[in-house]
Design an enzyme around this catalytic site. Structure first.
Site, PDB file in Angstrom:
ATOM      1  N   ALA A 162      15.958  62.583 138.774  1.00 21.38           N
ATOM      2  CA  ALA A 162      16.112  61.579 139.820  1.00 21.38           C
ATOM      3  C   ALA A 162      16.134  60.189 139.184  1.00 21.38           C
ATOM      4  CB  ALA A 162      14.971  61.683 140.825  1.00 21.38           C
ATOM      5  N   GLY A 180      14.736  66.605 139.591  1.00 18.63           N
ATOM      6  CA  GLY A 180      15.563  66.794 140.776  1.00 18.63           C
ATOM      7  C   GLY A 180      16.841  67.554 140.496  1.00 18.63           C
ATOM      8  N   GLU A 228      15.836  71.127 140.620  1.00 22.72           N
ATOM      9  CA  GLU A 228      15.555  71.422 142.024  1.00 22.72           C
ATOM     10  C   GLU A 228      16.854  71.588 142.814  1.00 22.72           C
ATOM     11  OE1 GLU A 228      11.339  69.418 143.081  1.00 22.72           O
ATOM     12  OE2 GLU A 228      12.817  68.017 142.260  1.00 22.72           O
ATOM     13  N   GLU A 265       7.964  66.350 135.838  1.00 19.10           N
ATOM     14  CA  GLU A 265       7.357  65.317 136.684  1.00 19.10           C
ATOM     15  C   GLU A 265       5.915  64.974 136.323  1.00 19.10           C
ATOM     16  OE1 GLU A 265      10.774  66.877 139.201  1.00 19.10           O
ATOM     17  OE2 GLU A 265       9.367  67.668 137.731  1.00 19.10           O
TER      18      GLU A 265
END
Length: 260
Positions: A66, A112, A115, A135
């Site tokens: 991200a 992300g 994900e 993360e």
């Protein structure tokens, strides 16, 4: 469809979405997440599209995470809102599409990015791909479904290790633990995705949509997946595709499914 950060193409029933932010290693920002939702929504409504392939531009990254600069100074409430909005708008949305979605992981799939790949119905990877959820090295946890979907795919123990170490796994290890289905060279990645897509398209799209719904039900709290399967199985008997499929089998010919 014209987008700032995506390239979208369609050919013979197969749509390809390419995340196109090569200078940022295709990192997800708010604009890209919104555009991905819009692209998937439009393609889901397009009856000519039977399969969607999602990949990244270039040969370095699928999605390298991200865009941290967008949320580095968020409050507790803003962080929770970010995760909730992203899950609803994109990640849960993809998982529950009736159109099959294949993630073609062509490089780094981190945070992300992984994900996003895990929200797709299944994944294939190039041999240079590396995957992980880093993360905790930033003082936060995966917020777009990573703590839920990774254990579903690789098991609780392996997911705990990957998340707590913030480590990356190479493509072959990802295949061994069930995170991806196939590993091929970079050059073979999209051709393999298209080959698998072609096999899927031979079958009934209405039955495939029902199968996706039934499989996903097993992972939903408070939902009896067996009951969903029974109901979806019964509903198939009322479709034109069921009549065509069984008739073609008895007549020893290939079926011509209408998707109804």
């Amino acid at each position: 469809m014209n987008f700032e950060n995506l390239l979208v193409s369609k050919n013979n029933g197969i749509a390809q979405i390419t995340i196109n932010r090569p200078k940022k290693l295709n990192a997800l920002n708010k604009v890209t997440i919104k555009e991905l939702h819009e692209a998937f929504d439009v393609l889901e409504s397009d009856l000519s599209v039977k399969i969607i392939i999602v990949t990244g531009s270039g040969d370095k990254a699928f999605v390298a995470g991200a865009d941290i600069s967008e949320f580095a100074h968020f409050s507790i409430e803003e962080g929770a809102s970010l995760a909730r909005a992203g899950q609803e708008m994109l990640f849960d949305f993809i998982e529950n599409l009736a159109t099959p979605v294949i993630a073609a992981i062509n490089g780094f799939a981190l945070g992300g990015g992984l994900e996003l790949a895990m929200a797709c119905h299944f994944r294939i990877a190039s041999d240079n791909a590396k995957m992980g959820l880093p993360e905790v090295s930033l003082g936060v946890i995966p917020g777009y479904g990573g703590t839920q979907r990774l254990p579903q795919l690789v098991g609780k123990g392996k997911a705990m290790e990957l998340i707590m170490t913030a480590g990356m796994v190479p493509a072959e290890e990802a295949k061994e633990c069930g995170l991806v289905n196939h590993v091929v060279s970079q050059e073979e990645l999209i051709p393999l995705a298209e080959k698998i897509a072609s096999k899927i398209m031979r079958n009934s799209s209405v039955a495939i949509a029902a199968a996706i719904k039934a499989i996903n039900a097993n992972f939903q709290d408070g939902v009896n997946g067996f009951d969903v399967e029974i109901s979806a199985f019964g509903e198939c008997f009322g479709t034109e595709d069921f009549e065509e499929g069984t008739t073609a089998f008895l007549e020893k010919r290939k079926p011509n499914f209408s998707g109804n």
